[in-house]
Design an enzyme around this catalytic site. Structure first.
Site, PDB file in Angstrom:
ATOM      1  N   GLU A  32       3.414   9.572   7.594  1.00 34.89           N
ATOM      2  CA  GLU A  32       3.748   9.618   6.166  1.00 34.89           C
ATOM      3  C   GLU A  32       2.566  10.097   5.331  1.00 34.89           C
ATOM      4  OE1 GLU A  32       4.828   6.293   2.879  1.00 34.89           O
ATOM      5  OE2 GLU A  32       5.694   5.942   4.856  1.00 34.89           O
TER       6      GLU A  32
ATOM      7  N   HIS B  34      -5.490   6.049   8.782  1.00 32.05           N
ATOM      8  CA  HIS B  34      -5.447   4.653   8.346  1.00 32.05           C
ATOM      9  C   HIS B  34      -5.004   3.766   9.501  1.00 32.05           C
ATOM     10  CE1 HIS B  34      -1.673   6.679   7.281  1.00 32.05           C
ATOM     11  NE2 HIS B  34      -1.047   5.544   7.545  1.00 32.05           N
TER      12      HIS B  34
ATOM     13  N   ASP C 166      -1.043  -2.744   2.026  1.00 34.87           N
ATOM     14  CA  ASP C 166       0.063  -1.780   2.071  1.00 34.87           C
ATOM     15  C   ASP C 166       1.090  -2.184   1.011  1.00 34.87           C
ATOM     16  OD1 ASP C 166       1.316   0.213   4.598  1.00 34.87           O
ATOM     17  OD2 ASP C 166       2.594  -0.415   2.929  1.00 34.87           O
ATOM     18  N   ILE C 167       1.532  -1.203   0.226  1.00 34.46           N
ATOM     19  CA  ILE C 167       2.422  -1.470  -0.909  1.00 34.46           C
ATOM     20  C   ILE C 167       3.851  -1.781  -0.449  1.00 34.46           C
ATOM     21  CG2 ILE C 167       3.254   0.883  -1.423  1.00 34.46           C
ATOM     22  CD1 ILE C 167       1.766  -1.593  -3.960  1.00 34.46           C
TER      23      ILE C 167
ATOM     24  N   HIS D 262      -3.253   0.314  10.457  1.00 32.68           N
ATOM     25  CA  HIS D 262      -2.403  -0.770   9.947  1.00 32.68           C
ATOM     26  C   HIS D 262      -2.835  -2.067  10.633  1.00 32.68           C
ATOM     27  CE1 HIS D 262       0.955   1.750   8.187  1.00 32.68           C
ATOM     28  NE2 HIS D 262       0.544   2.618   9.085  1.00 32.68           N
TER      29      HIS D 262
END
Ligand code: AMP
Length: 129
Positions: free
Chosen positions: A87, A92, A28-29, A94
Site C-alpha cells: 500500500e 515500514h 497505524d491509523i 508492522h
C-alpha cells in the site's frame, strides 16, 4: 515524497511513539489490533531488502526497542511482526500486539477514538528506552 515522509516531516499528523535520527515509529491509523505500530526508516526506500545490511540491522534494532515498549503498554500473547508495503512504498515494519492469528491478517480491523490513540501513543512512548 511518500505519505510516511510527510508524517516524519510533520506535514501530516501522526500518533508518534518513538523517534531517533534515522527512524520514526507511530500508530497505524487503521490498526489490526490496539497498539499496531509502524516503524519507518527516515530514508525513503521502497522495499526492505533494498536497504543495506547495516540499514536493515539498524531498523530491526530500533523495532526491537519499540516492540519492548509495546509489550509493556499493551497486554497480549506476543508482538507479531510483518513487512508488506503493497500500500505504501516506503519501508515500514508492522508491530502488532497479537492474541490470535486473525490479528496478523490485515482483514480484521479495530476502531479507536482519537483519545484512545493519544493515550496508547503516550503509554508506548513512556515505555520506550
Ligand atoms: P502496507 O503498505 O500494505 O504494509 O500497509 C500500509 C499501512 O500503513 C496500513 O496498515 C495503513 O493502515 C497504514 N497507513 C496508511 N496511511 C497512514 C497514516 N496516515 N497514518 C498511519 N498509518 C497509515
Amino acid at each position: 515524497m511518500s505519505i510516511f515522509t510527510k508524517i516524519i516531516e510533520g506535514e501530516i499528523p501522526s500518533y508518534k511513539v518513538a523517534e531517533d535520527d534515522n527512524f520514526f515509529a507511530f500508530l497505524d491509523i487503521n490498526p489490526n489490533a490496539k497498539g499496531h505500530t509502524l516503524v519507518v526508516p527516515k530514508k525513503e526506500e521502497n522495499k526492505i531488502f533494498d536497504l543495506s545490511k547495516e540499514e536493515y540491522t539498524s531498523l530491526m534494532n530500533f523495532s526491537y526497542r519499540v516492540a519492548k515498549a509495546l509489550e509493556k503498554s499493551v497486554p497480549c500473547l506476543r508482538i507479531g511482526m510483518s513487512v508488506i508495503g503493497l500500500e505504501v512504498p516506503h519501508v515500514h515494519v508492522h508491530l502488532i500486539p497479537t492474541n490470535a492469528m486473525a490479528d496478523m491478517q490485515f482483514t480484521k480491523k479495530e476502531k479507536l477514538t482519537n483519545e484512545e490513540f493519544v493515550a496508547l501513543a503516550e503509554s508506548i512512548s513512556s515505555n520506550f528506552s
